[in-house]
Design a protein around this motif. Structure first.
Motif, PDB file in Angstrom:
ATOM      1  N   VAL A 173       0.870  -1.179   0.000  1.00 39.97           N
ATOM      2  CA  VAL A 173       0.000   0.000   0.000  1.00 39.97           C
ATOM      3  C   VAL A 173       0.904   1.225   0.000  1.00 39.97           C
ATOM      4  CG1 VAL A 173      -1.890   1.200   1.145  1.00 39.97           C
ATOM      5  CG2 VAL A 173      -1.740  -1.313   1.268  1.00 39.97           C
ATOM      6  N   ILE A 174       0.959   1.883  -1.154  1.00 33.64           N
ATOM      7  CA  ILE A 174       1.886   3.005  -1.317  1.00 33.64           C
ATOM      8  C   ILE A 174       1.217   4.360  -1.115  1.00 33.64           C
ATOM      9  CG2 ILE A 174       3.526   1.759  -2.761  1.00 33.64           C
ATOM     10  CD1 ILE A 174       2.198   2.961  -5.220  1.00 33.64           C
ATOM     11  N   ASP A 175      -0.103   4.399  -1.135  1.00 35.24           N
ATOM     12  CA  ASP A 175      -0.832   5.654  -0.927  1.00 35.24           C
ATOM     13  C   ASP A 175      -0.899   5.920   0.580  1.00 35.24           C
ATOM     14  OD1 ASP A 175      -2.389   7.919  -1.549  1.00 35.24           O
ATOM     15  OD2 ASP A 175      -4.234   6.793  -1.171  1.00 35.24           O
ATOM     16  N   GLN A 176      -0.121   6.888   1.023  1.00 34.32           N
ATOM     17  CA  GLN A 176      -0.006   7.189   2.447  1.00 34.32           C
ATOM     18  C   GLN A 176      -0.292   8.669   2.695  1.00 34.32           C
ATOM     19  OE1 GLN A 176       0.423   4.882   4.758  1.00 34.32           O
ATOM     20  NE2 GLN A 176       0.657   3.252   3.243  1.00 34.32           N
ATOM     21  N   PRO A 177      -0.494   9.044   3.956  1.00 32.43           N
ATOM     22  CA  PRO A 177      -0.736  10.453   4.270  1.00 32.43           C
ATOM     23  C   PRO A 177       0.410  11.347   3.810  1.00 32.43           C
ATOM     24  CG  PRO A 177      -1.238   9.070   6.171  1.00 32.43           C
ATOM     25  CD  PRO A 177      -0.568   8.188   5.142  1.00 32.43           C
ATOM     26  N   GLU A 178       0.108  12.610   3.683  1.00 36.65           N
ATOM     27  CA  GLU A 178       1.058  13.604   3.183  1.00 36.65           C
ATOM     28  C   GLU A 178       2.367  13.632   3.963  1.00 36.65           C
ATOM     29  OE1 GLU A 178       1.048  18.469   2.740  1.00 36.65           O
ATOM     30  OE2 GLU A 178      -0.857  17.403   2.608  1.00 36.65           O
ATOM     31  N   ASN A 179       2.302  13.378   5.274  1.00 42.40           N
ATOM     32  CA  ASN A 179       3.516  13.447   6.089  1.00 42.40           C
ATOM     33  C   ASN A 179       4.267  12.109   6.144  1.00 42.40           C
ATOM     34  OD1 ASN A 179       1.710  12.064   7.749  1.00 42.40           O
ATOM     35  ND2 ASN A 179       2.466  13.032   9.612  1.00 42.40           N
ATOM     36  N   GLN A 180       3.833  11.130   5.327  1.00 46.42           N
ATOM     37  CA  GLN A 180       4.491   9.826   5.311  1.00 46.42           C
ATOM     38  C   GLN A 180       4.739   9.335   3.882  1.00 46.42           C
ATOM     39  OE1 GLN A 180       2.279   7.150   7.988  1.00 46.42           O
ATOM     40  NE2 GLN A 180       1.469   9.013   8.919  1.00 46.42           N
ATOM     41  N   PRO A 181       5.262  10.186   3.028  1.00 43.60           N
ATOM     42  CA  PRO A 181       5.452   9.773   1.631  1.00 43.60           C
ATOM     43  C   PRO A 181       6.508   8.676   1.461  1.00 43.60           C
ATOM     44  CG  PRO A 181       6.602  11.826   2.037  1.00 43.60           C
ATOM     45  CD  PRO A 181       5.801  11.524   3.281  1.00 43.60           C
ATOM     46  N   HIS A 182       7.315   8.469   2.481  1.00 46.06           N
ATOM     47  CA  HIS A 182       8.408   7.496   2.452  1.00 46.06           C
ATOM     48  C   HIS A 182       7.986   6.117   2.956  1.00 46.06           C
ATOM     49  CE1 HIS A 182       8.069   9.244   6.392  1.00 46.06           C
ATOM     50  NE2 HIS A 182       8.734   8.201   6.896  1.00 46.06           N
ATOM     51  N   ARG A 183       6.737   5.953   3.398  1.00 48.04           N
ATOM     52  CA  ARG A 183       6.282   4.730   4.056  1.00 48.04           C
ATOM     53  C   ARG A 183       5.300   3.967   3.187  1.00 48.04           C
ATOM     54  NH1 ARG A 183       2.121   2.960   7.069  1.00 48.04           N
ATOM     55  NH2 ARG A 183       1.026   4.943   7.234  1.00 48.04           N
ATOM     56  N   ALA A 184       5.282   2.640   3.367  1.00 47.16           N
ATOM     57  CA  ALA A 184       4.284   1.778   2.728  1.00 47.16           C
ATOM     58  C   ALA A 184       3.870   0.698   3.724  1.00 47.16           C
ATOM     59  CB  ALA A 184       4.845   1.126   1.467  1.00 47.16           C
ATOM     60  N   ASP A 185       2.665   0.194   3.560  1.00 48.39           N
ATOM     61  CA  ASP A 185       2.149  -0.907   4.373  1.00 48.39           C
ATOM     62  C   ASP A 185       2.159  -2.178   3.533  1.00 48.39           C
ATOM     63  OD1 ASP A 185       1.560   0.915   6.396  1.00 48.39           O
ATOM     64  OD2 ASP A 185      -0.548   1.080   5.843  1.00 48.39           O
ATOM     65  N   ILE A 186       2.522  -3.270   4.148  1.00 50.86           N
ATOM     66  CA  ILE A 186       2.429  -4.578   3.506  1.00 50.86           C
ATOM     67  C   ILE A 186       1.116  -5.194   3.983  1.00 50.86           C
ATOM     68  CG2 ILE A 186       3.474  -6.857   3.248  1.00 50.86           C
ATOM     69  CD1 ILE A 186       5.102  -4.487   2.035  1.00 50.86           C
ATOM     70  N   ALA A 187       0.313  -5.687   3.044  1.00 55.61           N
ATOM     71  CA  ALA A 187      -1.020  -6.179   3.397  1.00 55.61           C
ATOM     72  C   ALA A 187      -1.355  -7.479   2.668  1.00 55.61           C
ATOM     73  CB  ALA A 187      -2.077  -5.119   3.052  1.00 55.61           C
TER      74      ALA A 187
ATOM     75  N   ALA B 216       8.419  -1.787  -3.103  1.00 50.72           N
ATOM     76  CA  ALA B 216       8.415  -0.602  -2.241  1.00 50.72           C
ATOM     77  C   ALA B 216       9.607   0.294  -2.568  1.00 50.72           C
ATOM     78  CB  ALA B 216       8.432  -1.024  -0.774  1.00 50.72           C
ATOM     79  N   ARG B 217      10.775  -0.305  -2.728  1.00 53.30           N
ATOM     80  CA  ARG B 217      11.963   0.483  -3.101  1.00 53.30           C
ATOM     81  C   ARG B 217      11.722   1.211  -4.431  1.00 53.30           C
ATOM     82  NH1 ARG B 217      14.609  -4.140  -1.592  1.00 53.30           N
ATOM     83  NH2 ARG B 217      15.706  -3.965   0.373  1.00 53.30           N
ATOM     84  N   ALA B 218      11.167   0.484  -5.399  1.00 52.61           N
ATOM     85  CA  ALA B 218      10.910   1.074  -6.722  1.00 52.61           C
ATOM     86  C   ALA B 218       9.923   2.235  -6.632  1.00 52.61           C
ATOM     87  CB  ALA B 218      10.393   0.002  -7.687  1.00 52.61           C
ATOM     88  N   ALA B 219       9.044   2.198  -5.635  1.00 52.93           N
ATOM     89  CA  ALA B 219       8.072   3.275  -5.432  1.00 52.93           C
ATOM     90  C   ALA B 219       8.636   4.397  -4.562  1.00 52.93           C
ATOM     91  CB  ALA B 219       6.800   2.711  -4.802  1.00 52.93           C
ATOM     92  N   GLY B 220       9.922   4.293  -4.203  1.00 54.11           N
ATOM     93  CA  GLY B 220      10.562   5.339  -3.415  1.00 54.11           C
ATOM     94  C   GLY B 220      10.280   5.249  -1.925  1.00 54.11           C
ATOM     95  N   LYS B 221       9.899   4.090  -1.445  1.00 57.96           N
ATOM     96  CA  LYS B 221       9.577   3.912  -0.021  1.00 57.96           C
ATOM     97  C   LYS B 221      10.798   3.401   0.730  1.00 57.96           C
ATOM     98  CE  LYS B 221       5.382   5.031  -1.028  1.00 57.96           C
ATOM     99  NZ  LYS B 221       4.761   6.265  -0.561  1.00 57.96           N
ATOM    100  N   SER B 222      10.972   3.871   1.959  1.00 58.22           N
ATOM    101  CA  SER B 222      12.110   3.450   2.763  1.00 58.22           C
ATOM    102  C   SER B 222      11.713   2.835   4.101  1.00 58.22           C
ATOM    103  CB  SER B 222      13.058   4.634   3.005  1.00 58.22           C
ATOM    104  OG  SER B 222      12.364   5.682   3.662  1.00 58.22           O
TER     105      SER B 222
END
Length: 176
Positions: A82-96, A121-127
């Motif tokens: 889940v890559i759609d996250q709140p504005e203050n968490q653009p670097h985060r993703a949830d695994i579901a 997640a890495r490809a989507a820019g998530k850390s």
């Protein structure tokens, strides 16, 4: 069942084509006791409705949908990022919804799915990744082996499909 397994991302244009097969996976897992937000008895309509919503979310680029298939095209497992996250968490993703059908377990499919989720997640820019799982289950050990760090346990967090309470363990992973 073939031992040749492919893990791949399902594109936005094809997500709806996977609804029936993913519904089968979900039903199998819930009927096997997996605590993944659904109760027994789980109807086909409930499973199809869920995957229809997920397909729409994939089409909106809110999540990445990964599937594990054998060389005959049977879907044996799935996971979402889940890559759609709140504005203050653009670097985060949830695994579901890490799901593997019972007949295909203990073949390394979940391990391959979680590694593919990390890559997506890495490809989507998530850390930073987060997930939760039923405490004491096989998935808990899988995540620990895959480098996830346990955050803590919440007792009586959810219900198992049979209606009994279960604790949930929360994990995070910092991607390099």
């Amino acid at each position: 069942m073939s031992d040749n397994i492919t893990v791949r991302r399902v594109g936005a244009n094809e997500a709806t084509e996977y609804i029936a097969a993913l519904a089968d996976v979900l039903i199998d897992c819930v009927e096997g006791g997996a605590s993944v937000s659904f109760m027994l008895p789980i109807s086909r309509e409930t499973a199809v409705d869920f995957w229809t919503r997920i397909a729409l979310s994939v089409a909106r680029n809110e999540r990445v949908l990964l599937v594990a298939e054998d060389d005959e095209g049977h879907v044996l497992g799935t996971v979402q990022v889940v890559i759609d996250q709140p504005e203050n968490q653009p670097h985060r993703a949830d695994i579901a919804k890490m799901l593997v059908v019972r007949r295909a377990r203990r073949r390394g499919i979940a391990q391959r799915l979680i590694a593919a989720a990390d890559d997506a997640a890495r490809a989507a820019g998530k850390s930073v990744l987060v997930l939760d799982t039923v405490t004491g289950g096989d998935a808990e050990r899988l995540y620990e082996r895959a480098g996830w760090q346990r955050v803590g346990v919440v007792p009586n967090y959810a219900l198992k499909p049979d209606g009994t309470l279960c604790a949930t363990t929360f994990f995070h992973k910092q991607l390099a």
